[in-house]
Design a protein around this motif. Structure first.
Motif, PDB file in Angstrom:
ATOM      1  N   GLY A 132       0.749  -1.065  -0.059  1.00  0.00           N
ATOM      2  CA  GLY A 132      -0.005  -0.206   0.271  1.00  0.00           C
ATOM      3  C   GLY A 132       0.598   1.605   0.076  1.00  0.00           C
ATOM      4  O   GLY A 132       0.755   2.806  -0.756  1.00  0.00           O
ATOM      5  N   VAL A 133       1.856   0.856   0.317  1.00  0.00           N
ATOM      6  CA  VAL A 133       3.006   2.292   0.161  1.00  0.00           C
ATOM      7  C   VAL A 133       3.393   3.388  -0.973  1.00  0.00           C
ATOM      8  O   VAL A 133       3.685   3.674  -1.282  1.00  0.00           O
ATOM      9  CB  VAL A 133       4.295   2.126   1.451  1.00  0.00           C
ATOM     10  N   LYS A 134       3.365   1.639  -1.830  1.00  0.00           N
ATOM     11  CA  LYS A 134       3.616   1.951  -2.914  1.00  0.00           C
ATOM     12  C   LYS A 134       1.993   3.425  -3.277  1.00  0.00           C
ATOM     13  O   LYS A 134       3.155   4.334  -4.161  1.00  0.00           O
ATOM     14  CB  LYS A 134       3.424   1.514  -3.750  1.00  0.00           C
ATOM     15  N   LEU A 135       1.230   4.073  -3.504  1.00  0.00           N
ATOM     16  CA  LEU A 135       0.513   4.293  -2.690  1.00  0.00           C
ATOM     17  C   LEU A 135       0.576   5.870  -3.066  1.00  0.00           C
ATOM     18  O   LEU A 135       0.447   6.402  -3.288  1.00  0.00           O
ATOM     19  CB  LEU A 135      -0.839   4.238  -3.069  1.00  0.00           C
ATOM     20  N   THR A 136       1.837   5.894  -1.879  1.00  0.00           N
ATOM     21  CA  THR A 136       2.099   7.287  -1.639  1.00  0.00           C
ATOM     22  C   THR A 136       3.792   7.759  -2.392  1.00  0.00           C
ATOM     23  O   THR A 136       3.881   8.769  -1.612  1.00  0.00           O
ATOM     24  CB  THR A 136       2.118   7.484  -0.464  1.00  0.00           C
ATOM     25  N   ALA A 137       4.546   7.135  -3.015  1.00  0.00           N
ATOM     26  CA  ALA A 137       5.208   7.605  -3.397  1.00  0.00           C
ATOM     27  C   ALA A 137       5.792   6.585  -4.674  1.00  0.00           C
ATOM     28  O   ALA A 137       6.683   7.598  -5.315  1.00  0.00           O
ATOM     29  CB  ALA A 137       6.360   6.128  -2.831  1.00  0.00           C
ATOM     30  N   GLN A 138       5.210   6.157  -5.419  1.00  0.00           N
ATOM     31  CA  GLN A 138       4.794   5.741  -6.551  1.00  0.00           C
ATOM     32  C   GLN A 138       4.122   6.504  -7.998  1.00  0.00           C
ATOM     33  O   GLN A 138       4.514   6.382  -9.247  1.00  0.00           O
ATOM     34  CB  GLN A 138       5.251   4.250  -6.749  1.00  0.00           C
ATOM     35  N   ASN A 139       2.544   6.242  -6.860  1.00  0.00           N
ATOM     36  CA  ASN A 139       1.521   5.927  -8.929  1.00  0.00           C
ATOM     37  C   ASN A 139       1.437   7.412  -8.497  1.00  0.00           C
ATOM     38  O   ASN A 139       0.594   8.048  -7.014  1.00  0.00           O
ATOM     39  CB  ASN A 139       0.191   4.839  -7.324  1.00  0.00           C
ATOM     40  N   LYS A 140       1.294   8.473  -9.514  1.00  0.00           N
ATOM     41  CA  LYS A 140       0.814   9.482  -9.345  1.00  0.00           C
ATOM     42  C   LYS A 140      -0.642  10.323  -9.552  1.00  0.00           C
ATOM     43  O   LYS A 140      -0.684  11.465  -8.919  1.00  0.00           O
ATOM     44  CB  LYS A 140       1.249  10.333 -10.727  1.00  0.00           C
TER      45      LYS A 140
END
Length: 196
Positions: A132-140
């Motif tokens: 889920g952390v990818k949503l705060t760091a990678q997903n524009k």
């Protein structure tokens, strides 16, 4: 008053959200919505029914559906203005929503976070763990909507261990880094935790 919306080509849930926004602006009158699929049509009809609004299908062809939603006395679409946050926590443990098809899961989580920006009052916290952390760091796309929520007062936190695991600690774009102690504290001190 008559308001017209062309919602053709818009992904779910935008047609129904745009319809609700326009209904919220009027006390009496009609919103005429043009959509291009039956799912959007059904969502708008459900919104109208739950709001005690009258509906009329003006036209229905293969890729063209025109719906009139009439708001009048007894309609309850108007939502009270809320400036405060709800004492709730949204707990997101994946960069996808649901299980099955990953591509669909990515579309769903993006739609979920967008819809949160349109549903007030906002939750007090959104906690991101595991992928889920990818949503705060990678997903524009999700970062843009999470920034809207953060500007609205939502505290957005991402698990530091998870960011480290995925090599994302230095690329966090929204919210703050937290630890498991703080995550447990948030979950214990909110009235409800909603797991996505």
């Amino acid at each position: 008053m008559l308001i017209e919306i062309d919602a053709r080509g818009l992904a779910c849930p935008k047609p129904v959200i745009n319809t609700k926004k326009e209904l919220d602006k009027i006390e009496n009158g009609s919103v005429v919505v043009t959509v291009d699929n039956s799912i959007a049509k059904e969502n708008i009809l459900k919104l109208a029914k739950s709001s005690n609004c009258e509906t009329k299908i003006i036209k229905e062809e293969e890729n063209l559906i025109i719906i009139e939603v009439k708001k009048g006395e007894g309609s309850v679409v108007q939502v009270k203005e809320e400036s405060e946050l709800e004492n709730k926590c949204i707990y997101i443990s994946s960069d996808k929503m649901g299980s099955g098809n990953d591509e669909l899961g990515e579309v769903l989580i993006k739609g979920f976070i967008y819809t949160l920006t349109e549903a007030k009052p906002y939750p007090k916290y959104i906690v991101f763990v595991n992928s889920g952390v990818k949503l705060t760091a990678q997903n524009k796309a999700t970062i843009e909507n999470l920034k809207i929520l953060e500007e609205g007062g939502v505290e957005i936190v991402s698990c530091g261990t998870c960011l480290d695991y995925y090599g994302l600690k230095d690329t966090l774009e929204v919210g703050t880094v937290t630890n498991m102690y703080n995550i447990v504290d948030i979950m214990k001190n909110t009235s409800q935790t909603i797991t996505v």
